[in-house]
Design a protein around this motif. Structure first.
Motif, PDB file in Angstrom:
ATOM      1  N   VAL A   5       0.840  -1.189   0.000  1.00 25.60           N
ATOM      2  CA  VAL A   5       0.000   0.000   0.000  1.00 25.60           C
ATOM      3  C   VAL A   5       0.876   1.240   0.000  1.00 25.60           C
ATOM      4  O   VAL A   5       1.597   1.503   0.975  1.00 25.60           O
ATOM      5  CB  VAL A   5      -0.954   0.018   1.208  1.00 25.60           C
ATOM      6  CG1 VAL A   5      -1.805   1.274   1.181  1.00 25.60           C
ATOM      7  CG2 VAL A   5      -1.838  -1.229   1.225  1.00 25.60           C
ATOM      8  N   GLU A   6       0.801   1.986  -1.089  1.00 25.71           N
ATOM      9  CA  GLU A   6       1.555   3.228  -1.195  1.00 25.71           C
ATOM     10  C   GLU A   6       0.741   4.392  -0.620  1.00 25.71           C
ATOM     11  O   GLU A   6      -0.497   4.394  -0.707  1.00 25.71           O
ATOM     12  CB  GLU A   6       1.895   3.556  -2.656  1.00 25.71           C
ATOM     13  CG  GLU A   6       2.729   2.514  -3.370  1.00 25.71           C
ATOM     14  CD  GLU A   6       1.892   1.533  -4.171  1.00 25.71           C
ATOM     15  OE1 GLU A   6       2.408   0.970  -5.160  1.00 25.71           O
ATOM     16  OE2 GLU A   6       0.701   1.334  -3.816  1.00 25.71           O
ATOM     17  N   SER A   7       1.450   5.363  -0.079  1.00 26.63           N
ATOM     18  CA  SER A   7       0.811   6.566   0.431  1.00 26.63           C
ATOM     19  C   SER A   7       1.806   7.719   0.380  1.00 26.63           C
ATOM     20  O   SER A   7       3.005   7.502   0.161  1.00 26.63           O
ATOM     21  CB  SER A   7       0.315   6.356   1.862  1.00 26.63           C
ATOM     22  OG  SER A   7       1.399   6.056   2.723  1.00 26.63           O
ATOM     23  N   GLY A   8       1.291   8.918   0.585  1.00 27.28           N
ATOM     24  CA  GLY A   8       2.155  10.094   0.649  1.00 27.28           C
ATOM     25  C   GLY A   8       2.154  10.961  -0.583  1.00 27.28           C
ATOM     26  O   GLY A   8       2.791  12.020  -0.601  1.00 27.28           O
ATOM     27  N   GLY A   9       1.454  10.533  -1.621  1.00 26.69           N
ATOM     28  CA  GLY A   9       1.390  11.349  -2.826  1.00 26.69           C
ATOM     29  C   GLY A   9       0.509  12.567  -2.622  1.00 26.69           C
ATOM     30  O   GLY A   9      -0.145  12.731  -1.583  1.00 26.69           O
ATOM     31  N   GLY A  10       0.507  13.432  -3.638  1.00 29.47           N
ATOM     32  CA  GLY A  10      -0.327  14.628  -3.558  1.00 29.47           C
ATOM     33  C   GLY A  10       0.091  15.652  -4.581  1.00 29.47           C
ATOM     34  O   GLY A  10       0.882  15.370  -5.487  1.00 29.47           O
ATOM     35  N   LEU A  94       4.542   3.705  -8.052  1.00 27.27           N
ATOM     36  CA  LEU A  94       4.177   2.370  -7.589  1.00 27.27           C
ATOM     37  C   LEU A  94       5.391   1.710  -6.944  1.00 27.27           C
ATOM     38  O   LEU A  94       6.523   1.932  -7.361  1.00 27.27           O
ATOM     39  CB  LEU A  94       3.713   1.494  -8.752  1.00 27.27           C
ATOM     40  CG  LEU A  94       2.635   2.054  -9.665  1.00 27.27           C
ATOM     41  CD1 LEU A  94       3.251   2.574 -10.949  1.00 27.27           C
ATOM     42  CD2 LEU A  94       1.592   0.992  -9.963  1.00 27.27           C
ATOM     43  N   CYS A  95       5.117   0.885  -5.956  1.00 31.26           N
ATOM     44  CA  CYS A  95       6.206   0.106  -5.389  1.00 31.26           C
ATOM     45  C   CYS A  95       6.002  -1.366  -5.719  1.00 31.26           C
ATOM     46  O   CYS A  95       4.873  -1.829  -5.936  1.00 31.26           O
ATOM     47  CB  CYS A  95       6.329   0.309  -3.890  1.00 31.26           C
ATOM     48  SG  CYS A  95       5.017  -0.395  -2.900  1.00 31.26           S
ATOM     49  N   GLY A 108       1.995  -2.728  -5.718  1.00 32.21           N
ATOM     50  CA  GLY A 108       0.968  -1.924  -5.097  1.00 32.21           C
ATOM     51  C   GLY A 108       0.109  -1.263  -6.158  1.00 32.21           C
ATOM     52  O   GLY A 108       0.335  -1.421  -7.362  1.00 32.21           O
ATOM     53  N   GLN A 109      -0.867  -0.489  -5.686  1.00 34.76           N
ATOM     54  CA  GLN A 109      -1.815   0.173  -6.597  1.00 34.76           C
ATOM     55  C   GLN A 109      -1.301   1.536  -7.067  1.00 34.76           C
ATOM     56  O   GLN A 109      -1.775   2.050  -8.077  1.00 34.76           O
ATOM     57  CB  GLN A 109      -3.162   0.362  -5.894  1.00 34.76           C
ATOM     58  CG  GLN A 109      -3.886  -0.942  -5.611  1.00 34.76           C
ATOM     59  CD  GLN A 109      -4.272  -1.680  -6.869  1.00 34.76           C
ATOM     60  OE1 GLN A 109      -4.750  -1.090  -7.833  1.00 34.76           O
ATOM     61  NE2 GLN A 109      -4.044  -2.986  -6.889  1.00 34.76           N
ATOM     62  N   GLY A 110      -0.379   2.096  -6.336  1.00 37.23           N
ATOM     63  CA  GLY A 110       0.197   3.371  -6.749  1.00 37.23           C
ATOM     64  C   GLY A 110      -0.368   4.554  -5.995  1.00 37.23           C
ATOM     65  O   GLY A 110      -1.470   4.496  -5.437  1.00 37.23           O
TER      66      GLY A 110
END
Length: 117
Positions: A5-10, A94-95, A108-110
């Protein structure tokens, strides 16, 4: 069941920074090489950075000096610190996790990163 699960984008302005996280579950994290990729609309997926189970790192030439990949095996999480972001860094990030000495790979989903003023 393996999950990344990727996070932190924006949305950020040029020159700013972001830190992406990739939290893994359902696998023995220390046995996996972690890699960040990115894909912009209409473009091929490209490798950003990779970190081995022992902490060795490698980067795409265009990211060297601006991006830093790291991992915390205790938290089963990989990170991508991105500094001095540019509009051309806009992409879905994506990871992936690849099991040592195999081709077994999970994705992951990206997370979307948009760099714009």
């Amino acid at each position: 069941q393996v999950q990344l699960v990727e996070s932190g984008g924006g949305l950020v302005q040029p020159g700013n920074s972001l830190r992406l996280s990739c939290a893994a579950s359902g696998l023995t994290f220390g046995f996996y090489t972690m890699t960040w990729y990115r894909q912009a609309p209409g473009q091929q997926r490209e490798l950003v950075a990779t970190i081995t189970s022992s902490g060795g790192t490698d980067y795409a030439d265009s990211m060297k000096g601006r991006f830093t990949i790291s991992r915390d095996n205790a938290k089963s999480t990989a990170y991508l610190q991105m500094n001095n972001l540019k509009p051309e860094d806009t992409a879905v990030y994506l990871c992936s996790a690849r099991l040592l000495r195999t081709t077994t790979t999970y994705w992951g989903q990206g997370t979307q990163v948009t760099v714009s003023s």
